[in-house]
Design a protein around this motif. Structure first.
Motif, mmCIF file in Angstrom:
data_model
loop_
_atom_site.group_PDB
_atom_site.id
_atom_site.type_symbol
_atom_site.label_atom_id
_atom_site.label_comp_id
_atom_site.label_asym_id
_atom_site.label_seq_id
_atom_site.Cartn_x
_atom_site.Cartn_y
_atom_site.Cartn_z
ATOM 1 N N GLY A 219 -9.096 -3.582 -2.474
ATOM 2 C CA GLY A 219 -8.210 -4.445 -3.226
ATOM 3 C C GLY A 219 -7.196 -3.620 -3.991
ATOM 4 N N LEU A 220 -5.962 -3.659 -3.565
ATOM 5 C CA LEU A 220 -4.897 -2.996 -4.303
ATOM 6 C C LEU A 220 -4.507 -3.885 -5.479
ATOM 7 C CD1 LEU A 220 -2.612 -1.792 -1.395
ATOM 8 C CD2 LEU A 220 -3.992 -0.373 -2.892
ATOM 9 N N PRO A 221 -3.965 -3.315 -6.547
ATOM 10 C CA PRO A 221 -3.470 -4.145 -7.632
ATOM 11 C C PRO A 221 -2.402 -5.109 -7.110
ATOM 12 C CG PRO A 221 -3.544 -1.859 -8.298
ATOM 13 C CD PRO A 221 -3.843 -1.896 -6.848
ATOM 14 N N ALA B 273 0.827 -1.215 0.000
ATOM 15 C CA ALA B 273 0.000 0.000 0.000
ATOM 16 C C ALA B 273 0.858 1.261 0.000
ATOM 17 C CB ALA B 273 -0.948 -0.008 1.194
ATOM 18 N N VAL B 274 2.006 1.235 0.683
ATOM 19 C CA VAL B 274 2.900 2.384 0.704
ATOM 20 C C VAL B 274 3.447 2.654 -0.697
ATOM 21 C CG1 VAL B 274 5.154 3.202 1.530
ATOM 22 C CG2 VAL B 274 3.538 2.191 3.122
ATOM 23 N N VAL B 275 3.830 1.597 -1.409
ATOM 24 C CA VAL B 275 4.369 1.759 -2.756
ATOM 25 C C VAL B 275 3.308 2.324 -3.692
ATOM 26 C CG1 VAL B 275 5.313 0.507 -4.734
ATOM 27 C CG2 VAL B 275 6.091 -0.046 -2.429
ATOM 28 N N TRP B 276 2.087 1.793 -3.598
ATOM 29 C CA TRP B 276 1.004 2.291 -4.460
ATOM 30 C C TRP B 276 0.603 3.724 -4.100
ATOM 31 C CZ3 TRP B 276 -0.678 1.265 -9.018
ATOM 32 C CH2 TRP B 276 -0.465 0.004 -9.572
ATOM 33 N N ARG B 277 0.613 4.048 -2.802
ATOM 34 C CA ARG B 277 0.273 5.416 -2.390
ATOM 35 C C ARG B 277 1.250 6.408 -3.000
ATOM 36 N NH1 ARG B 277 0.361 6.492 3.841
ATOM 37 N NH2 ARG B 277 2.557 6.082 3.458
#
Length: 159
Positions: free
Chosen positions: A149-151, A108-112
């Protein structure tokens, strides 16, 4: 109607047939036209069906029609005024800290970061709403089942 009193325009009179008080607006052809205090529909009354209002009735009618003067406006402020409160335009939101060693939080940190910068997203644009969703995922972790749901794949970082 008393012998010593006759209704004149602008004064209050009481209709004895309905016991209503009204302001005299006009006299015409043996009738007196009254309007309720504060406004409303005019009605006609024969002059012999009117009486002078009592002091209490007149005071009540004046209460209905006169604006209330605030005492705060009429008396000066006696103390020193309080300084104004300056609020920030936008309250700072503390960044949620990911749970150490958790793959979902790290993902989630990377996607954020990708959503905030636009680097790594499919279209190259920023998406602050999706970045906020990632922060909420981190803040609400650990939980089962996951809220969003994150990718599955990590974002492809663009130069």
């Amino acid at each position: 109607m008393g012998y010593d009193w006759a209704p004149t325009t602008g004064t209050y009179a009481v209709d004895t047939t309905s016991d209503r008080i009204g302001e005299v607006r006009r006299r015409d052809e043996g009738a007196v036209y009254l309007v309720p205090p504060g406004g409303g529909r005019e009605w006609a009354v024969r002059p012999d069906h009117l009486r002078k209002p009592t002091g209490e009735e007149r005071a009540r009618a004046l209460t209905w029609t006169r604006p209330v003067v605030s005492r705060a406006r009429s008396t000066p402020h006696r103390g020193s005024p309080e300084p104004p409160v300056n609020l920030p335009m936008r309250a700072p939101s503390p960044e949620p800290v990911p749970v150490e060693g958790c793959e979902v939080c790290a993902h989630a940190v990377v996607w954020r970061r990708a959503y905030r910068t636009g680097k790594g997203t499919a279209d190259g644009y920023t998406n602050h709403s999706a970045a906020l969703d990632c922060s909420l995922e981190i803040r609400n972790h650990p939980h089962e089942p996951r809220v969003m749901g994150l990718p599955i794949d990590a974002p492809a970082v663009r130069p």
